[in-house]
Design an enzyme around this catalytic site. Structure first.
Site, PDB file in Angstrom:
ATOM      1  N   THR A  12      44.539  77.650 -10.762  1.00 37.28           N
ATOM      2  CA  THR A  12      45.296  77.475 -11.999  1.00 37.28           C
ATOM      3  C   THR A  12      46.574  76.675 -11.749  1.00 37.28           C
ATOM      4  O   THR A  12      47.056  76.575 -10.628  1.00 37.28           O
ATOM      5  CB  THR A  12      45.677  78.829 -12.618  1.00 37.28           C
ATOM      6  OG1 THR A  12      46.581  79.527 -11.735  1.00 37.28           O
ATOM      7  CG2 THR A  12      44.436  79.687 -12.860  1.00 37.28           C
ATOM      8  N   GLY A  13      47.095  76.095 -12.815  1.00 37.50           N
ATOM      9  CA  GLY A  13      48.389  75.429 -12.743  1.00 37.50           C
ATOM     10  C   GLY A  13      48.421  74.204 -11.865  1.00 37.50           C
ATOM     11  O   GLY A  13      49.369  74.006 -11.105  1.00 37.50           O
ATOM     12  N   ILE A  20      51.205  71.630  -5.009  1.00 35.54           N
ATOM     13  CA  ILE A  20      50.419  72.522  -4.168  1.00 35.54           C
ATOM     14  C   ILE A  20      49.037  72.747  -4.777  1.00 35.54           C
ATOM     15  O   ILE A  20      48.049  72.869  -4.062  1.00 35.54           O
ATOM     16  CB  ILE A  20      51.157  73.866  -3.977  1.00 35.54           C
ATOM     17  CG1 ILE A  20      52.428  73.658  -3.143  1.00 35.54           C
ATOM     18  CG2 ILE A  20      50.251  74.902  -3.314  1.00 35.54           C
ATOM     19  CD1 ILE A  20      53.280  74.908  -3.016  1.00 35.54           C
ATOM     20  N   GLY A  21      48.960  72.787  -6.105  1.00 33.40           N
ATOM     21  CA  GLY A  21      47.676  73.001  -6.768  1.00 33.40           C
ATOM     22  C   GLY A  21      46.666  71.924  -6.447  1.00 33.40           C
ATOM     23  O   GLY A  21      45.508  72.209  -6.102  1.00 33.40           O
ATOM     24  N   SER A 158      57.366  83.873  -5.000  1.00 27.45           N
ATOM     25  CA  SER A 158      58.630  83.249  -4.613  1.00 27.45           C
ATOM     26  C   SER A 158      59.706  84.318  -4.537  1.00 27.45           C
ATOM     27  O   SER A 158      59.590  85.387  -5.135  1.00 27.45           O
ATOM     28  CB  SER A 158      59.025  82.170  -5.623  1.00 27.45           C
ATOM     29  OG  SER A 158      60.149  81.449  -5.172  1.00 27.45           O
ATOM     30  N   TYR A 168      62.770  82.869 -12.906  1.00 29.51           N
ATOM     31  CA  TYR A 168      61.605  82.439 -12.130  1.00 29.51           C
ATOM     32  C   TYR A 168      61.415  83.318 -10.898  1.00 29.51           C
ATOM     33  O   TYR A 168      60.329  83.843 -10.649  1.00 29.51           O
ATOM     34  CB  TYR A 168      61.775  80.976 -11.715  1.00 29.51           C
ATOM     35  CG  TYR A 168      60.726  80.495 -10.743  1.00 29.51           C
ATOM     36  CD1 TYR A 168      59.434  80.220 -11.169  1.00 29.51           C
ATOM     37  CD2 TYR A 168      61.022  80.312  -9.389  1.00 29.51           C
ATOM     38  CE1 TYR A 168      58.450  79.790 -10.284  1.00 29.51           C
ATOM     39  CE2 TYR A 168      60.065  79.882  -8.497  1.00 29.51           C
ATOM     40  CZ  TYR A 168      58.787  79.615  -8.955  1.00 29.51           C
ATOM     41  OH  TYR A 168      57.821  79.195  -8.063  1.00 29.51           O
TER      42      TYR A 168
END
Length: 255
Positions: A12-13, A20-21, A158, A168
């Site tokens: 996803t994403g 990175i995806g 993270s 975030y």
């Protein structure tokens, strides 16, 4: 034979070619897995991360490794997004046994700008969306692959002291304590669950000033690259990783 031949992976994403995806999709494809990836163009466009025709171009690269690929736009804020995704994957490629929760909502927030609304926006994607997708993925895996031990869930997380990314880090960090109980719940049906903290990774957002200030904090002598966590994801997707579950792996070159 490639270590993931015959497997189907969901990532996803997947925002752009520098992320990175995308690196994860290509790494898994090189290992033989068929790839289904998602993106959400309105968010990427607002963040100025949208690349023209990126999904179709990435599909071409994935296909060049002799595997199948497909993609769809997906807003994890929506109630039925998890079922819509897994139904589409089933129709296009088959039942997936690998899930990489890479989708992220991120908008800079500090203690002066943080509101309940933008905190909820982060939570809906980074926590609620990812966890519900993992749960629905596991239910379908259990039905389709009884008595097999090949299910893999990997979450990107993270943490850290950045005062301008409070929402975030708070929400991505909330995935860390859910990793262990989810791994215990899913181990009996053959699914491992792990989280990866890649640390600062140069996906195009690190400017020269940040590079110079952060580089001394890497004893290995360089910044993180998208290919680094992608390689770890590929290993965790393989049969050789079966004894690794419930872990949050700091994969950041000693940062």
């Amino acid at each position: 034979m490639k270590i993931l031949t015959g497997k189907i992976a969901i990532v996803t994403g997947v925002r752009n070619s520098k992320g990175i995806g995308a690196a994860t999709c290509l790494s898994l494809a090189k290992a033989g897995a068929d790839i289904f990836f998602t993106y959400w163009s309105p968010f990427d466009e607002a963040e100025r991360r949208l690349e023209r025709d990126f999904p179709s171009k990435l599909c071409e690269k994935i296909n060049s490794f002799g595997v199948r690929s497909n993609h769809m736009a997906l807003d994890l804020n929506l109630e039925e997004s998890q079922n819509n995704l897994l139904n589409t994957v089933q129709n296009k490629l088959g039942t997936a046994s690998i899930l990489v929760n890479n989708a992220t909502y991120e908008a800079p927030t500090n203690f002066r700008t943080l509101t309940s609304e933008n905190l909820d926006n982060h939570y809906q994607v980074n926590n609620r969306g990812a966890l519900l997708l993992a749960i629905e993925f596991a239910k379908r895996y259990e039905q389709q692959f009884p008595n097999k031990k090949e299910g893999r869930i990997s979450n990107f997380v993270s943490r850290g002291p950045d005062p301008n990314n409070i929402a975030y880090i708070a929400t991505k960090g909330m995935t860390i304590p859910t990793t262990e109980p989810l791994s215990v719940a899913l181990a009996p049906i053959g699914i491992t669950v792990n989280s990866i903290d890649p640390g600062p990774t140069d996906t195009g957002w690190i400017n020269k000033e940040i590079k110079n200030s952060v580089l001394p904090l890497f004893p290995t002598g360089r910044h993180g690259r998208p290919e680094d966590p992608a390689k770890l994801i590929t290993f965790l997707a393989s049969e050789d990783s079966y004894w690794i579950t419930g872990q949050t792996i700091r994969f950041e070159g000693g940062f």
